[in-house]
Scaffold this motif. Structure first.
Motif, PDB file in Angstrom:
ATOM      1  N   PHE A  31       7.289  15.354   1.402  1.00  0.00           N
ATOM      2  CA  PHE A  31       5.983  14.715   1.231  1.00  0.00           C
ATOM      3  C   PHE A  31       6.004  13.303   1.814  1.00  0.00           C
ATOM      4  CE2 PHE A  31       2.026  13.596  -0.566  1.00  0.00           C
ATOM      5  CZ  PHE A  31       2.158  12.359  -1.162  1.00  0.00           C
ATOM      6  N   LYS A  35       3.869  11.803   4.993  1.00  0.00           N
ATOM      7  CA  LYS A  35       2.869  10.761   4.767  1.00  0.00           C
ATOM      8  C   LYS A  35       3.375   9.367   5.111  1.00  0.00           C
ATOM      9  CE  LYS A  35      -0.116  13.629   3.071  1.00  0.00           C
ATOM     10  NZ  LYS A  35      -1.354  13.939   3.786  1.00  0.00           N
ATOM     11  N   LEU A  39       1.601   5.807   4.212  1.00  0.00           N
ATOM     12  CA  LEU A  39       2.198   4.951   3.186  1.00  0.00           C
ATOM     13  C   LEU A  39       2.501   3.578   3.762  1.00  0.00           C
ATOM     14  CD1 LEU A  39       4.629   7.563   1.589  1.00  0.00           C
ATOM     15  CD2 LEU A  39       2.731   6.449   0.435  1.00  0.00           C
ATOM     16  N   LEU A  42      -0.677   1.470   4.244  1.00  0.00           N
ATOM     17  CA  LEU A  42      -1.241   0.869   3.033  1.00  0.00           C
ATOM     18  C   LEU A  42      -0.775  -0.565   2.856  1.00  0.00           C
ATOM     19  CD1 LEU A  42      -1.102   3.704   0.364  1.00  0.00           C
ATOM     20  CD2 LEU A  42      -3.101   2.658   1.374  1.00  0.00           C
ATOM     21  N   LEU A 235      -7.284  -4.099  -5.446  1.00  0.00           N
ATOM     22  CA  LEU A 235      -7.747  -2.833  -4.866  1.00  0.00           C
ATOM     23  C   LEU A 235      -9.250  -2.892  -4.684  1.00  0.00           C
ATOM     24  CD1 LEU A 235      -5.671  -0.428  -7.131  1.00  0.00           C
ATOM     25  CD2 LEU A 235      -5.299  -0.855  -4.711  1.00  0.00           C
ATOM     26  N   PRO A 241      -8.449   3.758  -0.783  1.00  0.00           N
ATOM     27  CA  PRO A 241      -7.293   4.305  -0.076  1.00  0.00           C
ATOM     28  C   PRO A 241      -7.145   5.796  -0.358  1.00  0.00           C
ATOM     29  CG  PRO A 241      -6.564   3.152  -2.034  1.00  0.00           C
ATOM     30  CD  PRO A 241      -8.054   2.985  -1.976  1.00  0.00           C
ATOM     31  N   SER A 242      -6.514   6.486   0.581  1.00  0.00           N
ATOM     32  CA  SER A 242      -6.251   7.907   0.385  1.00  0.00           C
ATOM     33  C   SER A 242      -5.054   8.307   1.208  1.00  0.00           C
ATOM     34  CB  SER A 242      -7.470   8.735   0.809  1.00  0.00           C
ATOM     35  OG  SER A 242      -7.148  10.117   0.839  1.00  0.00           O
ATOM     36  N   LEU A 243      -4.343   9.357   0.759  1.00  0.00           N
ATOM     37  CA  LEU A 243      -3.244   9.870   1.567  1.00  0.00           C
ATOM     38  C   LEU A 243      -3.640  11.181   2.241  1.00  0.00           C
ATOM     39  CD1 LEU A 243      -0.221   8.996  -0.730  1.00  0.00           C
ATOM     40  CD2 LEU A 243      -0.900   7.906   1.389  1.00  0.00           C
ATOM     41  N   MET A 244      -4.903  11.497   2.187  1.00  0.00           N
ATOM     42  CA  MET A 244      -5.408  12.660   2.920  1.00  0.00           C
ATOM     43  C   MET A 244      -5.868  12.157   4.278  1.00  0.00           C
ATOM     44  SD  MET A 244      -5.569  15.486   1.046  1.00  0.00           S
ATOM     45  CE  MET A 244      -5.469  16.027  -0.650  1.00  0.00           C
ATOM     46  N   LEU A 247      -9.618  11.739   4.888  1.00  0.00           N
ATOM     47  CA  LEU A 247     -10.389  10.749   4.129  1.00  0.00           C
ATOM     48  C   LEU A 247     -10.090   9.324   4.558  1.00  0.00           C
ATOM     49  CD1 LEU A 247     -10.262  12.259   0.537  1.00  0.00           C
ATOM     50  CD2 LEU A 247     -12.232  12.072   2.029  1.00  0.00           C
TER      51      LEU A 247
ATOM     52  N   SER B 162       0.389  -0.170  -6.025  1.00  0.00           N
ATOM     53  CA  SER B 162      -0.942   0.009  -6.625  1.00  0.00           C
ATOM     54  C   SER B 162      -1.829   0.859  -5.727  1.00  0.00           C
ATOM     55  CB  SER B 162      -1.624  -1.339  -6.839  1.00  0.00           C
ATOM     56  OG  SER B 162      -0.839  -2.172  -7.617  1.00  0.00           O
ATOM     57  N   ALA B 163      -1.883   0.486  -4.439  1.00  0.00           N
ATOM     58  CA  ALA B 163      -2.752   1.214  -3.518  1.00  0.00           C
ATOM     59  C   ALA B 163      -2.332   2.674  -3.411  1.00  0.00           C
ATOM     60  CB  ALA B 163      -2.742   0.549  -2.147  1.00  0.00           C
ATOM     61  N   ALA B 164      -1.015   2.911  -3.330  1.00  0.00           N
ATOM     62  CA  ALA B 164      -0.535   4.288  -3.198  1.00  0.00           C
ATOM     63  C   ALA B 164      -0.863   5.097  -4.450  1.00  0.00           C
ATOM     64  CB  ALA B 164       0.973   4.297  -2.942  1.00  0.00           C
ATOM     65  N   TRP B 166      -3.228   4.550  -6.618  1.00  0.00           N
ATOM     66  CA  TRP B 166      -4.676   4.752  -6.674  1.00  0.00           C
ATOM     67  C   TRP B 166      -5.097   5.853  -5.704  1.00  0.00           C
ATOM     68  CZ3 TRP B 166      -7.858   3.340 -10.308  1.00  0.00           C
ATOM     69  CH2 TRP B 166      -9.234   3.249 -10.093  1.00  0.00           C
ATOM     70  N   ALA B 167      -4.507   5.839  -4.519  1.00  0.00           N
ATOM     71  CA  ALA B 167      -4.823   6.873  -3.524  1.00  0.00           C
ATOM     72  C   ALA B 167      -4.427   8.249  -4.046  1.00  0.00           C
ATOM     73  CB  ALA B 167      -4.108   6.567  -2.218  1.00  0.00           C
ATOM     74  N   LEU B 168      -3.223   8.337  -4.610  1.00  0.00           N
ATOM     75  CA  LEU B 168      -2.753   9.617  -5.133  1.00  0.00           C
ATOM     76  C   LEU B 168      -3.671  10.114  -6.247  1.00  0.00           C
ATOM     77  CD1 LEU B 168       1.069   8.870  -5.256  1.00  0.00           C
ATOM     78  CD2 LEU B 168       0.004  10.652  -3.890  1.00  0.00           C
ATOM     79  N   ARG B 170      -6.877   9.399  -6.747  1.00  0.00           N
ATOM     80  CA  ARG B 170      -8.158   9.840  -6.182  1.00  0.00           C
ATOM     81  C   ARG B 170      -8.008  11.212  -5.524  1.00  0.00           C
ATOM     82  NH1 ARG B 170     -12.584   6.259  -4.878  1.00  0.00           N
ATOM     83  NH2 ARG B 170     -12.922   7.704  -3.169  1.00  0.00           N
ATOM     84  N   ASP B 171      -6.934  11.342  -4.736  1.00  0.00           N
ATOM     85  CA  ASP B 171      -6.724  12.605  -4.015  1.00  0.00           C
ATOM     86  C   ASP B 171      -6.486  13.769  -4.969  1.00  0.00           C
ATOM     87  OD1 ASP B 171      -4.804  11.077  -1.287  1.00  0.00           O
ATOM     88  OD2 ASP B 171      -6.962  11.247  -1.634  1.00  0.00           O
ATOM     89  N   LEU B 193       5.297   9.048  -8.718  1.00  0.00           N
ATOM     90  CA  LEU B 193       5.391   9.455  -7.311  1.00  0.00           C
ATOM     91  C   LEU B 193       5.235   8.262  -6.379  1.00  0.00           C
ATOM     92  CD1 LEU B 193       5.716  11.604  -5.200  1.00  0.00           C
ATOM     93  CD2 LEU B 193       3.306  12.190  -5.438  1.00  0.00           C
ATOM     94  N   VAL B 229       3.926  16.256 -10.605  1.00  0.00           N
ATOM     95  CA  VAL B 229       4.173  15.741  -9.249  1.00  0.00           C
ATOM     96  C   VAL B 229       4.177  16.891  -8.244  1.00  0.00           C
ATOM     97  CG1 VAL B 229       5.910  14.690  -7.768  1.00  0.00           C
ATOM     98  CG2 VAL B 229       5.377  13.646  -9.947  1.00  0.00           C
ATOM     99  N   ILE B 233       1.771  17.387  -5.053  1.00  0.00           N
ATOM    100  CA  ILE B 233       2.239  17.553  -3.677  1.00  0.00           C
ATOM    101  C   ILE B 233       1.663  18.833  -3.076  1.00  0.00           C
ATOM    102  CG2 ILE B 233       4.288  17.985  -2.268  1.00  0.00           C
ATOM    103  CD1 ILE B 233       5.807  16.063  -3.947  1.00  0.00           C
ATOM    104  N   ILE B 235      -1.188  20.032  -3.517  1.00  0.00           N
ATOM    105  CA  ILE B 235      -2.550  19.776  -3.047  1.00  0.00           C
ATOM    106  C   ILE B 235      -2.509  19.284  -1.605  1.00  0.00           C
ATOM    107  CG2 ILE B 235      -4.569  18.305  -3.349  1.00  0.00           C
ATOM    108  CD1 ILE B 235      -4.058  18.340  -6.311  1.00  0.00           C
ATOM    109  N   TYR B 236      -1.547  18.424  -1.300  1.00  0.00           N
ATOM    110  CA  TYR B 236      -1.450  17.923   0.071  1.00  0.00           C
ATOM    111  C   TYR B 236      -1.015  19.026   1.032  1.00  0.00           C
ATOM    112  CZ  TYR B 236      -2.082  13.201  -1.705  1.00  0.00           C
ATOM    113  OH  TYR B 236      -2.597  12.084  -2.301  1.00  0.00           O
TER     114      TYR B 236
END
Lengths: 430, 243
Positions: A31, A35, A39, A42, A235, A241-244, A247, B162-164, B166-168, B170-171, B193, B229, B233, B235-236
């Protein structure tokens, strides 16, 4: 791995365990590898400054929590080590004076101020505040005499000897960083102790869990807590932010957003009304036409076609000022609109003509001038202006003549009175 | 229908369903951005969507996109960020018919609007009017704050945990984590994660009596975290398969 056959079942068991853990880790590793670029990206996001907001603990906004390490039950040596690793010059510390000497005072640290949260009260960390870092409270006398053992002091860290675990503190505001310059240094009362510390003391006696403290906190129920903490953590909701891959914000097009679509749609709906209105206008049904134009402008208040059409209708009905207003707004929104400019010019000249007939010559001239500014090739305006100027010139000359005539008449009148007087006097003399 | 047979029949169908739900929740997330919807209302919309399709096992004649649009509308109301049906219709229409012009104010438009409102009422009834949820977001933000205090400030600034996280989080709404696990567990798993992604170790983790994640949620175990976790994963992985 599994091909190791020697050893007893225990060894096999450990190998098996390790393999399982490795599988989990493999999934995570894959993963992370897939990504990696996102990552990494970000960390390049513009960091919404988290320190610009004051580090005040606002219990109403969010749940102020005791230090994490207290719940984790981290041994004191580790807490001490990490404290001395992480503390920095300019940090605010709070402690109790333990002894006062001629060269300064010592205090045992209770907790940190300025929003930094650590569990240090049991670590017996002492700091020295040298005499020169104690501001004087009167013009003479020993500044230290103001203080007593047991006083609770808020101070700024001036110097750190990490290796020897020695701290020097100061009560001068100059030791504070600019963002904390308003912090009050010196003696404070126990009510001024930071909330996270007071909570920490409570938890020490009640052994409440983290979650219990969280749920009992008033701030946790604040409807805007998410918004508030997002700000504190740097934030943003506007480009989340997104890891997709699909998006990522660069994949979004402004034209697909609700605002843009609504605008486009409003313009289209308004145009339909305008078309219907124009059809009404052509067959002389002015009232219905006006209704359609007004409807259109309700849907899309800045719609150029609707404004021009309504302006034309106003002009036809003789409400020239209203027409001019509409044309001007239309032209402002769309400076290249030919009809708007043409109609505006014509209406301005027409209005000018009206004013000229009312003998409001200066105003009339302004209107002609405005028309010419809009379209310097507009013959009608030019002609009208010239004619007006001639008229004004003539009338000016006429007025001058008239004034001169009146002046002479006045003089004549005066002469006659003087003559009369002389006559009288002559008669008297006899 | 016997449960076992239904289960084996459903696996093929189940995978298709998961894909559909993935696509439609992606639509909800995209629409959320285009409508300026905040994270919580988007999460509510997705949760309503997932809850609806969990409650009505028979997939029925429900058009998932209509359900999604109604979910957005309802979520806006529940979370006090009211959306107008006109905007939802415009954004959705453009999503499903790219580059098209916005709809004219004709009967078709009004019919669509009616459908959304009807679907909203249906959803409310299916969900027993229980449409306010406890989301992981509040928990995650507090966990992040607590963790930030404990970490060295420079390490924290260098790594966008934090950003990661939050992104996870949301996703994660592309899947049904929100309905399967309690919010605190999801929050912890997402943070776990995120820390893993940057190789960040929580200070004194080994020496402490209690691991940090158990502090945040006492009834959580390492196995449970691992499971969540893994689900996340997956989902991705699904995203990669679908695109």
């Amino acid at each position: 791995m599994l091909c190791e056959k020697k050893g007893g079942s225990t060894r096999f068991f450990f190998i098996f365990l390790r393999k399982e853990k490795r599988i989990d880790n493999i999934e995570i590793q894959h993963f992370i590898a897939k990504k990696a670029d996102l990552l990494f990206a970000l960390s390049w996001k513009p960091n919404v400054s988290t320190d610009s907001e004051s580090n005040e603990e606002n219990e109403d906004c969010y749940a102020v929590m005791p230090p994490l390490e207290q719940f984790m039950e981290v041994p004191s040596e580790d807490r001490r080590e990490l404290f001395f690793r992480d503390i920095e010059r300019g940090d605010v510390v709070i402690g109790r004076i333990s002894s006062i000497r001629e060269f300064g005072f010592f205090m045992v640290l209770i907790c940190l101020g300025s929003g930094v949260v650590r569990e240090i009260s049991q670590l017996e960390i002492t700091a020295l505040c040298p005499l020169r870092d104690v501001p004087s409270h009167s013009s003479h006398g020993d500044p230290l005499s103001y203080y007593q053992t047991g006083d609770i002091i808020q101070a700024a860290i001036k110097d750190i000897d990490r290796y020897h675990e020695k701290l020097t503190i100061s009560l001068h505001s100059s030791a504070l960083p600019p963002s904390l310059s308003s912090t009050k240094l010196g003696v404070i009362s126990s009510e001024d102790l930071p909330l996270h510390y007071r909570r920490s003391v409570e938890v020490a006696s009640t052994s409440e869990t983290y979650e219990k403290v969280l749920h009992h906190s008033l701030g946790f129920a604040n409807p805007s807590v998410v918004e508030f903490l997002l700000g504190k953590l740097g934030l943003s909701e506007s480009s989340p932010p997104s890891l997709m891959r699909g998006l990522q914000s660069k994949n979004f097009n402004e034209e697909d957003f609700a605002f843009a679509l609504r605008k486009k749609q409003s313009a289209s709906w308004a145009l339909k009304c305008v078309k219907i209105g124009v059809d009404y206008f052509k067959v002389g049904r002015h009232v219905e036409a006006m209704n359609e134009y007004n409807k259109a402008l309700e849907i899309d208040p800045q719609n150029v076609e609707a404004l021009v059409a309504r302006g034309a209708l106003y002009a036809t009905k003789g409400s020239l000022n209203k027409a001019i207003d509409d044309f001007e707004v239309a032209l402002k929104n769309c400076p290249t609109h030919r009809n708007a400019r043409k109609y505006l010019c014509q209406t301005l000249v027409e209005r000018g003509g009206q004013l000229e007939e009312e003998d409001n010559l200066l105003n009339a001239q302004n209107y002609y001038k405005r028309a010419l500014i809009l379209d310097e090739t507009f013959k009608e305006a030019e002609d009208a202006l010239l004619k007006l100027r001639k008229h004004m010139q003539k009338s000016l000359e006429m007025r001058e003549k008239q004034a001169a005539k009146e002046e002479r008449q006045k003089e004549k009148k005066i002469e006659t009175s003087a003559q009369k007087l002389r006559k009288l006097l002559k008669e008297e003399k006899r | 229908m016997e449960p076992n047979r239904a289960a084996s029949d459903q696996t093929g169908l189940g995978a298709t369903k998961t894909k559909i739900h993935f696509k439609v929740t992606r639509f909800i997330m995209e629409a959320g951005v285009k409508l300026g919807l905040r994270s919580i209302p988007v999460a509510t919309a997705c949760t309503i969507y997932h809850s609806f399709f969990t409650a009505t096992v028979a997939s029925g004649p429900y058009d998932p996109y209509l359900v999604a649009m109604a979910a957005l509308y309802l979520a806006g109301k529940v979370e006090e960020q009211h959306l107008r049906t006109r905007d939802i219709i415009n954004v959705s229409h453009r999503y499903l018919h790219p580059q098209s012009d916005p709809l004219e104010l004709d009967s078709h438009f009004w019919e669509l609007r009616d459908s959304i409102v009807q679907c909203e009422l249906l959803m409310l009834r299916v969900l027993g009017f229980r449409v306010s949820f406890r989301h992981p977001h509040k928990y995650l933000l507090h966990y992040l704050l607590s963790l930030r205090q404990w970490m060295n400030r420079h390490s924290w600034e260098r790594t966008p945990v934090s950003a990661a996280a939050w992104a996870l989080l949301r996703d994660s709404y592309h899947g049904g984590l929100c309905v399967r696990y309690p919010p605190q567990h999801v929050a912890v798993a997402v943070l776990y994660l995120a820390l893993h992604c940057y190789g960040v170790e929580v200070p004194a983790h080994a020496q402490a009596q209690r691991p940090w994640w158990q502090v945040f949620s006492e009834d959580l175990s390492q196995t449970q975290i691992d499971q969540i976790v893994l689900d996340l994963i997956q989902i991705y992985t699904l995203d990669a398969e679908i695109s």
